[in-house]
Design a protein around this motif. Structure first.
Motif, PDB file in Angstrom:
ATOM      1  N   GLY A 372       0.798  -1.223   0.000  1.00 20.31           N
ATOM      2  CA  GLY A 372       0.000   0.000   0.000  1.00 20.31           C
ATOM      3  C   GLY A 372       0.826   1.265   0.000  1.00 20.31           C
ATOM      4  N   SER A 373       2.141   1.149   0.174  1.00 19.49           N
ATOM      5  CA  SER A 373       2.876   2.399   0.316  1.00 19.49           C
ATOM      6  C   SER A 373       3.417   2.922  -1.012  1.00 19.49           C
ATOM      7  CB  SER A 373       3.992   2.258   1.345  1.00 19.49           C
ATOM      8  OG  SER A 373       4.789   1.163   1.027  1.00 19.49           O
ATOM      9  N   PHE A 374       3.028   2.269  -2.112  1.00 21.31           N
ATOM     10  CA  PHE A 374       3.441   2.806  -3.412  1.00 21.31           C
ATOM     11  C   PHE A 374       2.243   3.095  -4.289  1.00 21.31           C
ATOM     12  CE2 PHE A 374       6.671  -0.268  -2.081  1.00 21.31           C
ATOM     13  CZ  PHE A 374       7.687   0.629  -1.834  1.00 21.31           C
ATOM     14  N   ASP A 375       2.368   4.155  -5.032  1.00 19.30           N
ATOM     15  CA  ASP A 375       1.375   4.416  -6.055  1.00 19.30           C
ATOM     16  C   ASP A 375       1.644   3.434  -7.199  1.00 19.30           C
ATOM     17  OD1 ASP A 375      -0.121   5.381  -8.199  1.00 19.30           O
ATOM     18  OD2 ASP A 375      -0.065   7.424  -7.381  1.00 19.30           O
ATOM     19  N   PRO A 376       0.680   2.567  -7.489  1.00 14.49           N
ATOM     20  CA  PRO A 376       0.941   1.523  -8.482  1.00 14.49           C
ATOM     21  C   PRO A 376       1.218   2.089  -9.869  1.00 14.49           C
ATOM     22  CG  PRO A 376      -1.371   1.577  -7.878  1.00 14.49           C
ATOM     23  CD  PRO A 376      -0.666   2.485  -6.932  1.00 14.49           C
ATOM     24  N   ARG A 377       0.894   3.345 -10.075  1.00 16.06           N
ATOM     25  CA  ARG A 377       1.080   3.923 -11.397  1.00 16.06           C
ATOM     26  C   ARG A 377       2.401   4.646 -11.570  1.00 16.06           C
ATOM     27  NH1 ARG A 377      -3.607   3.832 -13.960  1.00 16.06           N
ATOM     28  NH2 ARG A 377      -5.000   2.598 -12.704  1.00 16.06           N
ATOM     29  N   HIS A 378       3.184   4.704 -10.526  1.00 15.06           N
ATOM     30  CA  HIS A 378       4.462   5.405 -10.640  1.00 15.06           C
ATOM     31  C   HIS A 378       5.601   4.399 -10.719  1.00 15.06           C
ATOM     32  CE1 HIS A 378       2.960   9.456  -8.821  1.00 15.06           C
ATOM     33  NE2 HIS A 378       2.249   9.041  -9.844  1.00 15.06           N
ATOM     34  N   ARG A 382      10.284   7.203  -9.952  1.00 12.19           N
ATOM     35  CA  ARG A 382       9.429   8.320  -9.548  1.00 12.19           C
ATOM     36  C   ARG A 382       9.080   8.219  -8.065  1.00 12.19           C
ATOM     37  NH1 ARG A 382       3.882  10.214 -12.561  1.00 12.19           N
ATOM     38  NH2 ARG A 382       3.666  12.135 -11.358  1.00 12.19           N
ATOM     39  N   HIS A 423       4.619  -3.412  -8.766  1.00 13.84           N
ATOM     40  CA  HIS A 423       4.040  -4.749  -8.737  1.00 13.84           C
ATOM     41  C   HIS A 423       4.980  -5.799  -9.314  1.00 13.84           C
ATOM     42  CE1 HIS A 423       2.956  -3.705 -12.938  1.00 13.84           C
ATOM     43  NE2 HIS A 423       3.086  -4.991 -13.119  1.00 13.84           N
ATOM     44  N   ARG A 437      13.326   5.075  -0.573  1.00  7.89           N
ATOM     45  CA  ARG A 437      12.617   6.348  -0.646  1.00  7.89           C
ATOM     46  C   ARG A 437      12.900   7.186   0.595  1.00  7.89           C
ATOM     47  NH1 ARG A 437       6.349   6.092  -1.473  1.00  7.89           N
ATOM     48  NH2 ARG A 437       6.490   4.833   0.393  1.00  7.89           N
TER      49      ARG A 437
ATOM     50  N   LEU B  11      -5.643  -2.111  -5.746  1.00  9.36           N
ATOM     51  CA  LEU B  11      -5.490  -1.150  -6.825  1.00  9.36           C
ATOM     52  C   LEU B  11      -5.135  -1.891  -8.095  1.00  9.36           C
ATOM     53  CD1 LEU B  11      -3.525   1.808  -5.295  1.00  9.36           C
ATOM     54  CD2 LEU B  11      -5.870   1.747  -6.059  1.00  9.36           C
ATOM     55  N   ALA B  12      -5.507  -1.322  -9.178  1.00  7.94           N
ATOM     56  CA  ALA B  12      -5.200  -1.963 -10.450  1.00  7.94           C
ATOM     57  C   ALA B  12      -3.697  -1.979 -10.638  1.00  7.94           C
ATOM     58  CB  ALA B  12      -5.845  -1.198 -11.570  1.00  7.94           C
ATOM     59  N   SER B  13      -3.207  -3.057 -11.163  1.00  9.86           N
ATOM     60  CA  SER B  13      -1.803  -3.041 -11.505  1.00  9.86           C
ATOM     61  C   SER B  13      -1.685  -2.309 -12.826  1.00  9.86           C
ATOM     62  CB  SER B  13      -1.276  -4.456 -11.636  1.00  9.86           C
ATOM     63  OG  SER B  13      -1.956  -5.120 -12.657  1.00  9.86           O
ATOM     64  N   PHE B  14      -0.584  -1.643 -12.986  1.00 10.41           N
ATOM     65  CA  PHE B  14      -0.488  -0.769 -14.136  1.00 10.41           C
ATOM     66  C   PHE B  14       0.378  -1.450 -15.179  1.00 10.41           C
ATOM     67  CE2 PHE B  14       1.181   3.035 -16.288  1.00 10.41           C
ATOM     68  CZ  PHE B  14      -0.031   3.517 -16.715  1.00 10.41           C
ATOM     69  N   ARG B 181      -4.121   5.387   2.400  1.00 12.67           N
ATOM     70  CA  ARG B 181      -2.995   4.723   1.737  1.00 12.67           C
ATOM     71  C   ARG B 181      -1.680   5.383   2.098  1.00 12.67           C
ATOM     72  NH1 ARG B 181      -5.558   0.825  -1.550  1.00 12.67           N
ATOM     73  NH2 ARG B 181      -3.579   0.318  -2.466  1.00 12.67           N
ATOM     74  N   PHE B 183       1.026   5.610   0.480  1.00 16.65           N
ATOM     75  CA  PHE B 183       1.768   6.405  -0.507  1.00 16.65           C
ATOM     76  C   PHE B 183       1.334   7.861  -0.497  1.00 16.65           C
ATOM     77  CE2 PHE B 183      -1.511   4.423  -3.276  1.00 16.65           C
ATOM     78  CZ  PHE B 183      -2.088   5.542  -3.849  1.00 16.65           C
ATOM     79  N   GLU B 200      -1.286  14.181  -8.821  1.00 21.32           N
ATOM     80  CA  GLU B 200      -0.324  13.134  -9.155  1.00 21.32           C
ATOM     81  C   GLU B 200      -0.750  11.753  -8.706  1.00 21.32           C
ATOM     82  OE1 GLU B 200       3.560  14.026  -7.784  1.00 21.32           O
ATOM     83  OE2 GLU B 200       3.801  15.744  -9.129  1.00 21.32           O
ATOM     84  N   HIS B 201      -1.455  11.697  -7.580  1.00 19.05           N
ATOM     85  CA  HIS B 201      -1.749  10.376  -7.037  1.00 19.05           C
ATOM     86  C   HIS B 201      -3.227  10.019  -7.098  1.00 19.05           C
ATOM     87  CE1 HIS B 201       2.274   9.542  -5.560  1.00 19.05           C
ATOM     88  NE2 HIS B 201       2.332  10.776  -5.099  1.00 19.05           N
ATOM     89  N   PRO B 204      -5.043   9.963 -10.981  1.00 15.99           N
ATOM     90  CA  PRO B 204      -4.685   8.779 -11.781  1.00 15.99           C
ATOM     91  C   PRO B 204      -5.238   7.480 -11.193  1.00 15.99           C
ATOM     92  CG  PRO B 204      -2.769  10.164 -11.426  1.00 15.99           C
ATOM     93  CD  PRO B 204      -3.852  10.727 -10.591  1.00 15.99           C
ATOM     94  N   ASN B 205      -5.315   7.420  -9.873  1.00 17.56           N
ATOM     95  CA  ASN B 205      -5.764   6.166  -9.277  1.00 17.56           C
ATOM     96  C   ASN B 205      -7.275   6.002  -9.263  1.00 17.56           C
ATOM     97  OD1 ASN B 205      -3.612   4.349  -8.416  1.00 17.56           O
ATOM     98  ND2 ASN B 205      -2.841   6.173  -7.391  1.00 17.56           N
ATOM     99  N   ASN B 208      -9.690   5.008 -13.405  1.00 16.04           N
ATOM    100  CA  ASN B 208     -10.391   3.817 -13.876  1.00 16.04           C
ATOM    101  C   ASN B 208     -11.860   3.850 -13.488  1.00 16.04           C
ATOM    102  OD1 ASN B 208      -8.137   2.820 -14.943  1.00 16.04           O
ATOM    103  ND2 ASN B 208      -7.668   1.409 -13.270  1.00 16.04           N
TER     104      ASN B 208
END
Lengths: 547, 294, 315, 503
Positions: A372-378, A382, A423, A437, B11-14, B181, B183, B200-201, B204-205, B208
């Motif tokens: 949970g500590s990472f934004d999955p999109r970054h 980043r 991931h 980080r 969360l969706a995997s990207f 969360r 992050f 930024e966070h 985008p999240n 979807n």
């Protein structure tokens, strides 16, 4: 002793993927079989297989013999007469294992009515008995039977789950990580309860756990599992004395692992790095009615302590004791209601925005959940580089990149990992990314909030080593928050024990744990499972029996 | 404070490549995307070209059956039905896109604001949401068109207003589910402002969620536009609208059933298309929802 | 629970008040003068002025708003410009059509959707499930007026077993009234049922993946017993949300359906009232429908708390 | 596993639903001896007092059914006796003596007498009267009760029209007891008494057993209000309605004509349908432009397209069935080339844009689309703005804020509106005004017709408006229903002679 329940050559695959391979075990009356393994080893699947509750798409071969019946060939209707009556199960997560919309009484009574055809009244009478047997007798006076699961504490809930399982006096009890979600002190109580029940009611029990200490303490026989195969088994003491399989050996070692102790002593004379004085933090509770006064929950009550530069400070306490709230206050995320924080001589809540950003450079955090500590999109780059936002005016793009690559390497990852997404990494690697980080701004203090709680034993050992290594190599101070006493013991110089928002004891780590002064610390220390201690006790008992 | 480890929706995997790969195996997605694409192409093409002009009426050619000259026949004024359907697709798509756009542009920031600012502001946004929800869409459309007159723009406004609370809710819910969360904490430790973190966070999240909701709202908007035009409150001639075509065709069902059938099917196909597309997207983008999809 | 209801009630009243203000302002800006509409082409200016005064159209806005609110509180809705009868009487007559129509559709859609949704979830992934859900998918896409047209065509025009529209009145012919509402109710209910069936199915599938379902199975409960005792009840929570939302859509749907079946319901009264600028009727009828929607939302909130004890403490 | 029980549950449900459906559908349309009639109307009357409102819908319900006058208008337009058995006119033509029927009762049981006649006529003539047709009574100077069965009406000037005037719905006889409540509870002397009004749905009347004349064959009748042509069509074709005297969806008429279950009667109306132009606005000031537009509109295509052939082309603002009609349909034949030429001559070779405001009726909305298409061909770009009647009245009729509109003028003999100042099409012609002034003082019929023909010529040559067509009245009823009027010389649906042929 004869076996009540035996599994022979169980093989389970889910949509073609093998999960269990040739798993065999016997459960004996009044005895506990401990099944140990790390996550993904297939131990939970073994339990579900024994209950014939495998998920959809699972394919199973092998035999499950119970009272002369082969359960693998039983129809679901036949199984409904076995489950809950002869074979019961206790689950890991007591909150989700209970239906949130039904009362405790209804849920315990349901199994009784189903199997014994009792009337509502009769079932309720028996329910009271059962609840007394699991140590909830006192709660009955407060109407516990009509409460809903969310109104109970974690320990009470797990007792209810056990009550449901033992209501019909089953012959076999399967407990899948029954205490993993609980605090140490509660864990000790629940384990004692399970032990008592098995002994008193002469059940056969399968105890599944990732924790060698718990298994060593509880089980008469232990089986160690890896990747769906039981690699080694035997009577508890014998097994641990003569581990032969390399995996078992590694598991044993990592469970007992202690990182290298600090080489250079901490200089205590200098100015403290962090000064917490008399901090108070409270939250409003929802009002019960418009006529009552608003109640406040005091999460942190008048807490004061210092952290010296390069010092590693431990903070120990059970869930809800206020340690996370305190961590957030120190990190500058939630201002205290009273008292103040000083970091490098400045109060982060009263300085200018610019100064505050500078202070933030010196204090970073590592969190509990590696997922949970990472934004999955970054990308990793980043994510790791995010705190460099604080230095956005000073660093060029390439400097930033360089810095990120440096820290990745210093936590044992390669700079090639920078372009991947979180991931793509394992749990242990993610925790390394989280540490990277925190390191990227070169802070003087890292607040680590339960950084190893969610990790498997072997990975936990690696991460603890990394913490110790960084401490010595980079000379940073830690505020290391954990409910895991052994982790705290391994990594810290001093320790603070918190209970109900207050500091109850503070002192050098070794001293506090070997000679606890406050009664709460004593309970905490004695409740913490310890593999060697458990094995010692067990040997003593065996010796008593043989002599 | 937190007794248990909070459980988050995964969360969706990207992973874009695998998403596209999966997309072509999802029946909903493929059918939905195809239908939506057909409607979209028809609508866009109609701007430049239709087989016949739909604002030139030639009564001498009325009620012609299907033929190579008029693919779907002609209506009571001699207009080419195929051309009308193409223009109708344009109307539907424009109305739906703008209405959903209004809903998103106003609703999402409101929802995010409500999620970020507890207390009075949140209460205000949520109450306003309730208020808008309390006016059934068609009712407010009737009121709006009676003030400003019937027309495409007013239909868009009426439908768009109803979309605002929908998106506000989705955005707020999505943002709240992210609120604990770690992050986000990490981002705050990096000295980022709430605005920057949202940009930024959070956005985008929840993108979807918003995309999936948008496709659902698109199909609802197409239905609403058809309903309004059926009542004569939506698109006005000479522009074509499926709902209006259906209304005008109704009394001629017995001798010219094609007039009622084609616009009906057009509505059903486009709504079905966007719904399936939404399902397919949810399937692909939001793993938690996967099993919900038929 | 009571505290929860009380807080909700406060919110409800605030929303109602805000809604009344919105309605009042909106109707003030609608172009067209009711007096002119009433008097027609050859109206004389002095007659117009007299009528405007009689209708109370000359008072200041705020006074008229307050008077309207106070009137409604006392059950006084004013007198219809066109029919010259009390608005309350008109609404009273119309609600006898609209309310059974909307609730009938709500009940029918629920009765159809819940078993189908449960059935589909039970056979999740099987052919029957895919079939049912495909039909539901199409059902959602069909506009209710299109279903209505088809129903009228089949049952009224071809088979001639049901009336094509109209409403005889409950006291005149109870049976006939029931007949008259049958097709409209079906037309309204089918698309809603499709949505509801899908929601029921997905909600149930979600619940069936919860840990407590496994607990129930481990107790020995059969699949079916688990499904009904633990699954369906808990799955009703999201279903209720949709039911609450659907009511708003149903009310909207009644406007079209009442026009199509020329039922003398509230939706058509509003429609008619707007075209004839009988704004006093429109004002109160819209207010009533909005209040009804708000009230249903309120009921749904309360029902939530009844089903889910976790929500009882939260306001 | 538990498929069976679930399935059976569902089957039960489906079965139950089917049963309910069967039960509900079973009784519908069961053959009962038909002694009732349900009749469709497009508009619902605002109230039911025929003496206090202009709406034709009032008369369509109550005239000759509930209320009766001294005289009545027959199906062919002739004046027939009603409450008055007979009447004599004095030598000087200044006094009419009406001999009343005996044994007449109002529906509330009150006996009818000459006093009621005096009350009704005085009420209608009175200063503050709300009667919509006061000119009908303009010639009356006094009403005198001679005896309970006889009444004298004195005139200020001789009038040959009195018997006709008194046959109007606005001149029906009401009882002083109920005059004030007739709006909602009409009480008259007719063969049917008012039962019930379900607003927005229908009005029911039933046979009045103590009716003085021949008992009507129908026991009950209901007037249902269906303004939506689609719903009207469905109601008619499904047999829910027995008759629809003014059917609003012309495209459906062919279907009824082809269906032996129905009878269709196409009649004429007084409705001249015109494309009205604002003669003082922009390019429309120019007569050449208006003439161009008159050439550009394909009227026959309009009748075919919008009205499915129902309607008679007219070239002027006059009913073609009137003897004074001047056939000017050849004046502006459909000729886009000529139209373009005229337009260029007027200085608009590239046309212009304008708005076309359309009121709700079908003829307007449909005709609007066709006209917009026609005018586009000569370069005139019309923006269609649909408006409700309320808006039409204030924006178009009152404020004359419009360029084009389509409307049907249904008042008989209304060519005089062209002489009015500030009438909504803003036509101002001294020549025309002079003609009308002359007409107003001319008594000689032939001379009058001549003047009327001239007047028609003037407005057509000036191309004040584009004269599209005369609205047709299309009635549809069940082929077994006999006795309904084929034409309607006056608004009304006389049900006293209606019966079912198969009974």
């Amino acid at each position: 002793m004869t076996s009540v329940f035996s599994a022979t050559d169980l093989c389970v695959s889910i949509s073609g993927k093998p999960i269990l391979r040739n798993v065999s075990f016997d459960l004996e009356q009044g005895k506990i079989l401990g099944l140990v393994g790390e996550s993904g080893s297939g131990k939970s699947m073994s339990a579900l297989s024994a209950m014939q509750l495998l998920p959809e798409g699972a394919h199973q071969i092998g035999d499950l013999m119970f009272e002369g019946k082969n359960l693998t060939r039983a129809t679901d209707t036949e199984m409904t007469h076995v489950r809950g009556k002869d074979i019961s199960m206790v689950f890991q997560e007591p909150l989700t294992a209970l239906n949130p919309t039904r009362t405790i009484g209804e849920q315990v009574a349901e199994g009784l009515r189903w199997h014994q055809g009792l009337t509502r009244k009769e079932a309720m009478d028996q329910t009271i008995d059962v609840l007394e047997r699991v140590g909830l007798g006192l709660g009955l006076e407060y109407g516990l039977i009509d409460r809903f699961p969310h109104q109970l504490s974690g320990g009470q809930r797990q007792r209810v789950v056990i009550a449901i399982a033992i209501a019909c006096k089953p012959k076999v009890l399967i407990a899948d990580e029954p205490t993993t979600a609980l605090d140490v002190t509660v864990q000790a109580q629940i384990l004692t309860l399970l032990k008592d029940i098995v002994r008193k009611e002469q059940m056969a029990m399968l105890l599944i756990s990732h924790d060698l200490a718990v298994v060593a303490d509880m089980a008469d026989t232990v089986a160690i599992m890896k990747d769906g195969v039981i690699v080694e088994r035997g009577p508890t003491c014998e097994l641990f004395d003569n581990l032969s399989h390399p995996y078992s050996k590694k598991l044993f070692e990592t469970s007992n692992h202690v990182p290298v102790p600090r080489q250079e002593p901490v200089d205590k004379i200098t100015q403290p790095l962090l000064k917490v004085s008399n901090v108070l933090r409270e939250y409003p509770l929802p009002r019960a009615s418009i006529f009552t006064r608003r109640q406040w929950h005091r999460a942190v009550q008048h807490v004061s302590f210092h952290v010296a530069p390069r010092q590693s400070m431990g903070l120990v306490g059970e869930s809800g004791c206020g340690k996370s709230t305190l961590a957030r206050t120190i990190l500058g995320l939630t201002p205290p209601n009273a008292g103040h924080i000083q970091f490098l001589g400045k109060d982060p809540y009263s300085v200018s925005r610019k100064d505050r950003q500078d202070l933030q450079l010196g204090i970073q955090a590592v969190f509990q959940d590696p997922y949970g500590s990472f934004d999955p999109r970054h990308t990793v780059e980043r994510t790791v580089g995010e705190p460099l936002h604080l230095m956005r005016n000073e660093l060029s793009r390439s400097q930033r990149k360089k810095r990120v690559h440096e820290v990745l390497e210093s936590v044992g990852l390669s700079s090639a990992d920078a372009n991947k997404y979180p991931h793509e990494f394992s749990g242990g690697q993610r925790q390394r990314i989280a540490i990277a980080r925190a390191l990227v701004t070169n802070p003087s203090l890292i607040v680590a909030d339960e950084p190893v709680s969610a990790l498997d034993v072997s990975i936990r050992a690696q991460i603890l080593d990394l913490f110790a290594d960084l401490r010595d190599r980079l000379g940073m101070a830690y505020l290391f928050i954990s409910h895991d006493l052994s982790a705290v013991q391994a990594i810290t110089d001093r320790v603070i024990v918190m209970n109900a928002g207050r500091i109850v004891e503070e002192g050098p780590t070794g001293e506090v744990f070997s000679n606890p002064k406050h009664p709460y610390t004593r309970i905490l220390v004695s409740a913490a499972p310890d593999l060697n201690e458990a094995l010692r006790k067990r040997r003593e008992e065996e010796n008593k029996h043989t002599h | 404070m937190n007794q248990e480890l909070p459980s988050y929706p995964p969360l969706a995997s990207f992973d874009e490549i695998s998403i596209w790969k999966k997309a072509f195996h999802s029946r909903s997605f493929v059918i939905g995307a195809t239908l939506a694409l057909v409607i979209l192409i028809a609508g866009v093409t109609s701007v430049f070209w239709t087989p016949y002009a739909i604002d030139v009426l030639d009564v001498s050619k009325r009620l012609k059956p299907m033929s190579s000259e008029f693919w779907f026949g002609t209506d009571q004024y001699g207009r080419d039905i195929f051309s009308m359907l193409m223009v109708g697709a344009r109307t539907s798509i424009i109305v739906a896109l703008i209405a959903v756009g209004i809903g998103m542009l106003i609703g999402v920031p409101l929802g995010l604001l409500a999620a970020a600012q507890k207390g009075f502001l949140e209460e205000l946004v949520m109450r306003t949401n309730d208020l808008i929800f309390a006016f059934p869409s068609l009712l407010s459309a009737v009121l709006i068109t009676s003030i400003f007159g019937p027309g495409t723009i007013n239909a868009v406004i009426a439908i768009g207003i109803f979309n605002i609370p929908v998106f506000a809710r989705v955005a707020r819910g999505g943002a709240l589910s992210l609120s604990g969360r770690e992050f986000l904490l990490a981002a705050r430790l990096s000295g980022k402002s709430s605005f920057l973190i949202t940009l930024e966070h959070i956005i985008p999240n929840i993108a979807n969620l918003l995309i999936v909701q948008a496709t659902i709202q698109l199909s609802l908007a197409i239905l609403s536009e058809a309903g309004l035009s059926y009542l004569g409150l939506g698109t006005q001639p000479p522009m074509a609208s499926w709902g209006r075509m259906l209304y005008e065709a109704q009394t001629m069902v017995a001798f010219a059933p094609q007039l009622a059938l084609y616009p009906g099917f057009a509505i059903i196909f486009s709504v079905l298309g966007f719904n399936l597309l939404g399902d397919g997207l949810r399937d692909l983008l939001d793993p938690k929802m996967r099993r919900r999809v038929a | 629970m009571l505290w929860f209801a009380f807080l909700r009630l406060i919110g409800l009243l605030t929303t109602l008040l805000a809604a009344s203000l919105v309605i009042f302002v909106v109707l003030e800006v609608i172009p067209g003068d009711p007096a002119e509409v009433m008097l027609g082409l050859n109206a004389q200016p002095d007659t117009l002025a007299a009528l405007r005064a009689e209708l109370g159209l000359n008072a200041p806005l705020s006074t008229r708003y307050v008077n309207w609110l106070l009137g409604m509180l006392q059950g006084e809705f004013g007198v219809s410009y066109t029919y010259s009868v009390p608005v309350s009487e008109l609404i009273g007559e119309r609600i006898q059509v609209s309310l059974p129509l909307a609730t009938g559709a709500l009940i029918l859609s629920t009765v159809i959707a819940i078993p189908i949704g449960v059935y589909s979830a039970r056979y999740h992934g099987k052919v029957i499930d895919t079939g049912i859900m495909s039909i539901a998918q199409i059902g959602i896409a069909i506009p209710n007026f299109w279903i209505a047209i088809l129903l009228v065509y089949v049952f009224a025009i071809v088979l001639r077993v049901l009336p094509s529209g109209g409403f005889p009145g409950w006291d005149v012919s109870f049976f006939g009234s029931l007949q008259a509402l049958l097709l409209p109710v079906i037309a309204l209910a089918l698309p809603q049922a499709s949505i509801l069936a899908r929601v029921m199915r997905s909600a149930l599938l979600d619940v069936l993946h919860e840990d407590y379902i496994r607990t129930a199975r481990a107790k020995g409960l059969s699949n079916k017993a688990t499904l009904w005792r633990h699954g369906v009840r808990n799955a009703l929570i999201p279903v209720l949300t949709i039911l609450g939302l659907q009511f708003s859509f149903l009310i909207a749907g009644t406007v079209i359906i009442e026009n199509l079946f020329y039922l003398p319901g509230l939706g058509r009264l509003i429609f008619q009232g707007i075209t004839q600028r009988d704004l006093i009727v429109v004002k109160s009828s819209v207010m009533l429908l909005v209040a009804l929607t708000i009230f249903v939302t309120f009921l749904v909130d309360i029902a939530y708390a009844a089903i889910d004890p976790r929500l009882r403490r939260r306001a | 596993m538990h498929a069976k029980s679930l399935k059976s549950r569902l089957l039960c449900l489906a079965g139950g639903a089917a049963l309910v459906l069967a039960a509900l559908t079973g009784a519908h349309g069961s053959a009962e001896a038909k002694s009732s009639l349900s009749l469709g109307m497009v508009l619902e009357p605002p109230h039911l007092d025929a003496t206090a409102g202009a709406a034709a819908a009032i008369d369509e319900v109550v005239y000759q059914n509930v209320f009766q006058g001294l005289t009545r208008i027959g199906p062919d337009g002739s004046v027939l006796p009603s409450l008055a058995k007979s009447w004599d006119v004095s030598e000087d033509g200044m006094t009419y003596r009406f001999h009343l029927q005996t044994g007449v009762l109002f529906h509330d049981g009150t006996p009818f007498s000459a006093d009621d006649v005096k009350f009704s006529l005085d009420r209608a003539r009175a200063e503050g009267s709300v009667n919509a047709q006061k000119p009908l009574f303009a010639a009356i100077s006094d009403v005198v009760v001679v005896d309970p069965q006889t009444v004298n009406i004195k005139l200020t000037t001789p009038s040959g029209n009195l018997a006709y005037n008194l046959a109007w719905g606005d001149a029906v006889i009401v009882s002083p007891k109920t005059a004030e409540t007739n709006k909602t509870q009409p009480v008259g002397t007719g063969p049917f008494k008012f039962d019930r009004w379900m607003k927005g749905q229908e009005i029911r009347i039933s046979r009045f057993d103590q009716y003085w004349g021949d008992q009507p064959k129908l026991e009950k009748a209901s007037f249902r209000f269906i303004s939506d042509p689609n719903a009207a069509f469905a109601a008619m074709i499904s047999g829910d309605l027995d008759a629809f005297p003014t059917f609003s969806a012309p495209e459906t008429i062919i279907q009824f004509q082809a269906d032996p279950r129905f009878e269709v009667a196409i009649g004429t109306t007084e409705g001249e349908t015109i494309l009205a132009m604002n003669n003082t606005r922009g390019p429309l000031k120019n007569k050449l432009v208006r003439q161009a537009i008159s050439h550009a509109v394909n009227k026959q295509a309009l009748i075919d397209g919008a009205m499915f052939g129902l309607g008679t082309p007219i070239g002027t603002h006059f009913a073609p069935h009137h003897p004074a009609y001047n056939d000017l349909t050849g004046l502006y034949p459909y000729d886009p080339a000529k139209a373009k030429e005229l337009l260029a001559k007027a200085g608009y070779p590239d046309g212009f844009s304008a708005t076309l405001k359309l009121p709700p009726p079908t003829y307007a909305r449909r005709g609007g689309e066709l006209i917009a298409s026609d005018l586009k061909k000569i370069g005139i770009d019309l923006k269609i703005v649909p408006v409700e009647w309320a808006q039409w009245l204030s924006e178009v009729f009152k404020e004359t804020n419009y360029d084009f509109t389509i409307v049907s003028h249904v008042e008989p003999m209304d060519i005089g509106i062209y002489a009015r100042d500030k009438y909504y099409f803003n036509y101002n012609s001294d020549a025309f005004k002079k003609l009308i002034e002359e007409l107003n003082v001319t008594v000689d019929e032939e001379k009058r017709y001549e003047l009327l023909k001239q007047a028609q010529q003037v407005i057509s040559e000036d191309a004040v408006n584009v004269y599209l067509f005369q609205l047709a009245k299309s009635a549809v009823w069940n082929a077994n229903v006999k006795g309904l009027w084929r034409n309607s010389p006056t608004p009304g649906n006389d049900l006293s002679q209606v019966y079912w042929a198969n009974n």
